[in-house]
Design a protein around this motif. Structure first.
Motif, PDB file in Angstrom:
ATOM      1  N   ARG A 230      26.736  35.919  51.233  1.00  0.00           N
ATOM      2  CA  ARG A 230      25.804  36.686  51.473  1.00  0.00           C
ATOM      3  C   ARG A 230      26.593  37.498  51.707  1.00  0.00           C
ATOM      4  NH1 ARG A 230      24.376  32.977  56.481  1.00  0.00           N
ATOM      5  NH2 ARG A 230      26.469  33.139  57.094  1.00  0.00           N
ATOM      6  N   GLY A 231      25.847  38.712  51.645  1.00  0.00           N
ATOM      7  CA  GLY A 231      26.031  40.075  51.582  1.00  0.00           C
ATOM      8  C   GLY A 231      26.429  40.794  52.892  1.00  0.00           C
ATOM      9  N   ALA A 232      26.010  39.349  53.586  1.00  0.00           N
ATOM     10  CA  ALA A 232      26.411  40.184  55.518  1.00  0.00           C
ATOM     11  C   ALA A 232      26.580  39.386  55.743  1.00  0.00           C
ATOM     12  CB  ALA A 232      25.434  40.967  56.171  1.00  0.00           C
ATOM     13  N   ILE A 233      27.116  38.599  57.449  1.00  0.00           N
ATOM     14  CA  ILE A 233      28.246  37.989  58.495  1.00  0.00           C
ATOM     15  C   ILE A 233      29.279  37.161  57.618  1.00  0.00           C
ATOM     16  CG2 ILE A 233      26.786  35.740  59.564  1.00  0.00           C
ATOM     17  CD1 ILE A 233      24.877  36.245  59.483  1.00  0.00           C
ATOM     18  N   ASP A 234      29.534  36.862  56.547  1.00  0.00           N
ATOM     19  CA  ASP A 234      30.453  35.864  56.475  1.00  0.00           C
ATOM     20  C   ASP A 234      31.612  36.177  55.864  1.00  0.00           C
ATOM     21  OD1 ASP A 234      28.952  33.728  55.705  1.00  0.00           O
ATOM     22  OD2 ASP A 234      28.305  34.833  53.961  1.00  0.00           O
ATOM     23  N   PHE A 235      32.262  35.460  56.080  1.00  0.00           N
ATOM     24  CA  PHE A 235      34.354  36.190  56.177  1.00  0.00           C
ATOM     25  C   PHE A 235      34.325  36.142  54.390  1.00  0.00           C
ATOM     26  CE2 PHE A 235      34.400  34.262  61.166  1.00  0.00           C
ATOM     27  CZ  PHE A 235      35.258  35.396  61.038  1.00  0.00           C
ATOM     28  N   PRO A 236      35.333  36.738  54.115  1.00  0.00           N
ATOM     29  CA  PRO A 236      35.956  37.128  52.821  1.00  0.00           C
ATOM     30  C   PRO A 236      36.597  35.267  52.180  1.00  0.00           C
ATOM     31  CG  PRO A 236      37.740  37.846  54.382  1.00  0.00           C
ATOM     32  CD  PRO A 236      36.883  36.891  55.077  1.00  0.00           C
ATOM     33  N   LEU A 237      35.958  35.640  51.171  1.00  0.00           N
ATOM     34  CA  LEU A 237      36.473  34.453  50.034  1.00  0.00           C
ATOM     35  C   LEU A 237      37.837  34.147  49.576  1.00  0.00           C
ATOM     36  CD1 LEU A 237      33.502  32.846  49.195  1.00  0.00           C
ATOM     37  CD2 LEU A 237      34.392  32.237  51.117  1.00  0.00           C
ATOM     38  N   LEU A 238      37.434  36.156  49.095  1.00  0.00           N
ATOM     39  CA  LEU A 238      38.739  36.903  48.789  1.00  0.00           C
ATOM     40  C   LEU A 238      38.352  38.277  48.766  1.00  0.00           C
ATOM     41  CD1 LEU A 238      40.951  36.902  46.290  1.00  0.00           C
ATOM     42  CD2 LEU A 238      38.589  37.456  44.809  1.00  0.00           C
ATOM     43  N   ASN A 239      39.724  38.762  48.871  1.00  0.00           N
ATOM     44  CA  ASN A 239      39.915  40.337  49.467  1.00  0.00           C
ATOM     45  C   ASN A 239      40.601  41.115  48.725  1.00  0.00           C
ATOM     46  OD1 ASN A 239      38.120  40.500  51.214  1.00  0.00           O
ATOM     47  ND2 ASN A 239      39.199  41.015  53.222  1.00  0.00           N
ATOM     48  N   VAL A 240      40.496  41.951  47.930  1.00  0.00           N
ATOM     49  CA  VAL A 240      41.129  42.861  46.655  1.00  0.00           C
ATOM     50  C   VAL A 240      40.692  44.892  47.581  1.00  0.00           C
ATOM     51  CG1 VAL A 240      41.841  43.382  44.486  1.00  0.00           C
ATOM     52  CG2 VAL A 240      41.176  41.097  44.934  1.00  0.00           C
ATOM     53  N   ALA A 241      42.589  44.587  47.722  1.00  0.00           N
ATOM     54  CA  ALA A 241      42.340  46.163  48.077  1.00  0.00           C
ATOM     55  C   ALA A 241      43.661  47.021  47.073  1.00  0.00           C
ATOM     56  CB  ALA A 241      42.984  46.485  49.331  1.00  0.00           C
ATOM     57  N   VAL A 242      43.589  48.215  46.100  1.00  0.00           N
ATOM     58  CA  VAL A 242      44.322  49.028  46.006  1.00  0.00           C
ATOM     59  C   VAL A 242      44.216  50.286  45.830  1.00  0.00           C
ATOM     60  CG1 VAL A 242      43.332  47.466  43.279  1.00  0.00           C
ATOM     61  CG2 VAL A 242      42.216  49.103  43.717  1.00  0.00           C
ATOM     62  N   ALA A 243      45.933  50.523  45.343  1.00  0.00           N
ATOM     63  CA  ALA A 243      46.001  52.243  45.668  1.00  0.00           C
ATOM     64  C   ALA A 243      46.319  52.358  44.524  1.00  0.00           C
ATOM     65  CB  ALA A 243      46.489  52.240  47.356  1.00  0.00           C
ATOM     66  N   LEU A 244      46.587  53.897  44.545  1.00  0.00           N
ATOM     67  CA  LEU A 244      47.266  54.221  43.609  1.00  0.00           C
ATOM     68  C   LEU A 244      47.270  55.729  43.215  1.00  0.00           C
ATOM     69  CD1 LEU A 244      44.982  55.670  40.340  1.00  0.00           C
ATOM     70  CD2 LEU A 244      44.949  53.423  40.442  1.00  0.00           C
ATOM     71  N   GLU A 245      48.294  56.388  42.478  1.00  0.00           N
ATOM     72  CA  GLU A 245      48.866  57.394  42.500  1.00  0.00           C
ATOM     73  C   GLU A 245      48.823  58.372  41.124  1.00  0.00           C
ATOM     74  OE1 GLU A 245      49.784  58.852  45.986  1.00  0.00           O
ATOM     75  OE2 GLU A 245      49.456  57.633  46.225  1.00  0.00           O
ATOM     76  N   LEU A 246      48.054  59.403  41.130  1.00  0.00           N
ATOM     77  CA  LEU A 246      47.506  60.028  39.612  1.00  0.00           C
ATOM     78  C   LEU A 246      48.828  60.942  38.852  1.00  0.00           C
ATOM     79  CD1 LEU A 246      44.350  59.334  39.114  1.00  0.00           C
ATOM     80  CD2 LEU A 246      45.856  58.406  37.639  1.00  0.00           C
ATOM     81  N   GLU A 247      48.740  61.294  38.534  1.00  0.00           N
ATOM     82  CA  GLU A 247      49.856  62.314  38.036  1.00  0.00           C
ATOM     83  C   GLU A 247      49.469  62.481  36.660  1.00  0.00           C
ATOM     84  OE1 GLU A 247      53.980  61.227  40.843  1.00  0.00           O
ATOM     85  OE2 GLU A 247      54.341  61.557  38.731  1.00  0.00           O
ATOM     86  N   GLY A 248      49.571  63.671  36.910  1.00  0.00           N
ATOM     87  CA  GLY A 248      48.611  64.271  35.464  1.00  0.00           C
ATOM     88  C   GLY A 248      47.728  63.166  34.686  1.00  0.00           C
ATOM     89  N   ASP A 249      47.871  63.051  33.152  1.00  0.00           N
ATOM     90  CA  ASP A 249      46.482  61.311  32.525  1.00  0.00           C
ATOM     91  C   ASP A 249      46.964  60.520  33.319  1.00  0.00           C
ATOM     92  OD1 ASP A 249      48.397  61.715  31.227  1.00  0.00           O
ATOM     93  OD2 ASP A 249      46.777  62.771  29.566  1.00  0.00           O
TER      94      ASP A 249
END
Lengths: 335, 181
Positions: A230-249
């Protein structure tokens, strides 16, 4: 109607008082922040402490501030406060997003960032009433000897179910902990262990006092995606977090954490080989493929395991696209 | 063994003797007879027990009563003026925002908390604010419409006015201004 057992509720106003209570009562005491996880668990008799030491009134655990190149969040700040904080939204938008996707509004008004990080693992065979659990003969995580998920396994596979730790891991955040024995600092990436019975290195008498994340540079981008029914209340079935560093292109570095599948959130390995690539559809596909290869959900949640696995590459692509489309972190607008 | 807890419920200062392990919901329902807040799932999922604590929506079924000590608790009994529904309750009646009614007190409190901090909320804000309240009868459309209708009444009308009608027999609270200085 779910009644609580009889216990004493302590509300210290200072950290020293909280630690003194923990020292005095030892294993008979548990710490409680927002109580949104511990109270239902106590109602299910998963925990029956004689003493509960409440942390919400502890002054040292409050405040969100920028200092010395870091954003410091007091562990007792509510998830609602974190998700609405101008500082968090500007500097660490992925963290604000994750905090805002936890449970529902009332639970975010009550639950705290420190409590979310220390959330107990969850499993179909664990988060049930004592009557339900006794009918099944209990399980490995609580009162029993058998794992009903793996049938033969000797290790608990209850799922890590918190939404903010995956983001904090990709951002390189650290936790400050205090106990009657002293203080220490632990990176969020080293805080979790692959044991569903007790999946953190926090000792029972240790209190998470603050979370500190480095302020991102102009090339930093981060994203977070959560799968739930559901869009609220529920615990996650799956979570994905990303972080990245861009240098130039090109992408200079990239970190991806996949969570809610096993007992701890995990970094996807092998991504260093993708450094120097352009952030295009081919890169997204390559990351998504690696994540799929390394994700192995178990039947610890009553939702189709194959679907949860199939959604891993989908959420990885979405989180990366979200990160690349979003603004870099920076100071909040003034005036 | 019981202990005395001091609460400020719907503007009234109350002292209640409670077992120390009671929740705020148990204290409201079984200590003070304020049965408007419902005991649904009783484990923080359904939202039927929602009350305002210092103006913020919280789940009273998983709030230790001591967390509410000395703070302002608003329950559904605190919305209506004696003998007269407030504009949010009237809007629910107008749009048909309630059927069986079990979830309604919790939804009213989540919506009231929203209107207190955001007097003219968008549909998305309303959906977000009511995300923690389960209704299994109506679907949510008429509930959203009720909150929107109440918002059109505007913050001016939301200011409390002294009651002109006698104490309602179904209200658990005293009329405001009776004997207060």
């Amino acid at each position: 109607m779910l009644r609580l057992h009889s216990y004493r509720y302590h509300r210290p106003a200072a950290l020293a008082d909280a630690l003194a209570l923990l020292a005095e009562h030892g294993p008979a005491a548990m710490v409680m922040a927002g109580g949104t996880d511990l109270m239902p668990n106590m109602k299910h008799r998963l925990f029956t402490p004689d003493h509960v030491v409440a942390l919400k009134g502890v002054a040292e655990l409050r405040g969100i501030e920028e200092r010395e190149g870091e954003l410091r969040l007091g562990a007792a700040e509510t998830l609602a406060a974190v998700s609405r904080s101008a500082l968090v939204r500007a500097w660490l938008p992925a963290l604000a997003r994750a905090a805002g996707l936890v449970a529902g509004p009332q639970l975010r008004n009550m639950g705290t960032i420190g409590g979310n990080i220390c959330l107990d693992t969850r499993c179909t065979y664990y988060n049930q009433t004592e009557f339900w659990r006794s009918a099944l003969g209990f399980c490995l995580k609580k009162d029993g000897t058998v794992c009903h998920v793996t049938k033969v396994g000797r290790k608990c596979v209850a799922a890590h179910s918190a939404d903010t730790p995956p983001v904090l891991m990709t951002l390189g955040a650290v936790l400050d902990l205090a106990s009657p024995r002293g203080t220490r600092t632990v990176p969020v990436a080293d805080f979790f262990v692959a044991d569903g019975v007790r999946n953190t290195v926090r000792a029972a008498d240790e209190v998470v006092t603050s979370v500190r994340a480095p302020l991102p540079g102009p090339g930093s981008r981060a994203g977070f995606e959560k799968l739930r029914q559901r869009g609220a209340i529920d615990f996650p079935l799956l979570n994905v977090a990303v972080a990245l560093e861009l240098e130039g292109d090109v992408v200079a570095s990239l970190r991806v954490v996949v969570s809610a599948l096993g007992a701890r959130p995990r970094f996807i390995g092998g991504l260093e080989k993708l450094a120097g690539e352009r952030p295009d559809a081919a890169l997204l596909e390559a990351v998504a493929r690696r994540a799929l290869d390394q994700a192995h959900p178990l039947e610890n949640i009553t939702v189709d395991t194959e679907w949860r696995r199939a959604m891993v590459p989908v959420l990885v692509r979405r989180a990366l696209a979200q990160a690349l489309a979003g603004p870099p972190g920076g100071p909040p607008p003034t005036g | 063994m019981k202990s005395i807890v001091a609460l400020n419920v719907n503007g009234d200062r109350q002292q209640v003797a409670v077992p120390e392990h009671w929740t705020l919901l148990e204290t409201l329902r079984y200590g003070l007879g304020l049965t408007g807040s419902k005991q649904g799932c009783d484990k923080g999922d359904c939202g039927a027990c929602t009350v305002l604590l210092d103006g913020e929506a919280v789940l009273s079924c998983i709030t230790p009563v001591w967390e509410a000590e000395g703070r302002d608790v608003t329950t559904v009994e605190g919305l209506a003026e004696p003998g007269r529904l407030n504009e949010l309750q009237a809007a629910f009646a107008e749009t048909g925002g309630a059927q069986c009614g079990f979830c309604t007190p919790g939804i009213l409190m989540s919506a009231w908390g929203l209107l207190l901090r955001s007097p003219s909320p968008s549909r998305d804000e309303i959906k977000e604010a009511l995300g923690g309240n389960l209704c299994r009868c109506t679907g949510y459309t008429k509930i959203y419409e009720a909150v929107e209708l109440a918002a059109t009444v505007g913050p001016t009308a939301r200011r409390r006015v002294p009651p002109t009608l006698p104490l309602s027999p179904c209200s658990g609270r005293r009329g405001r201004g009776e004997d207060e200085a």
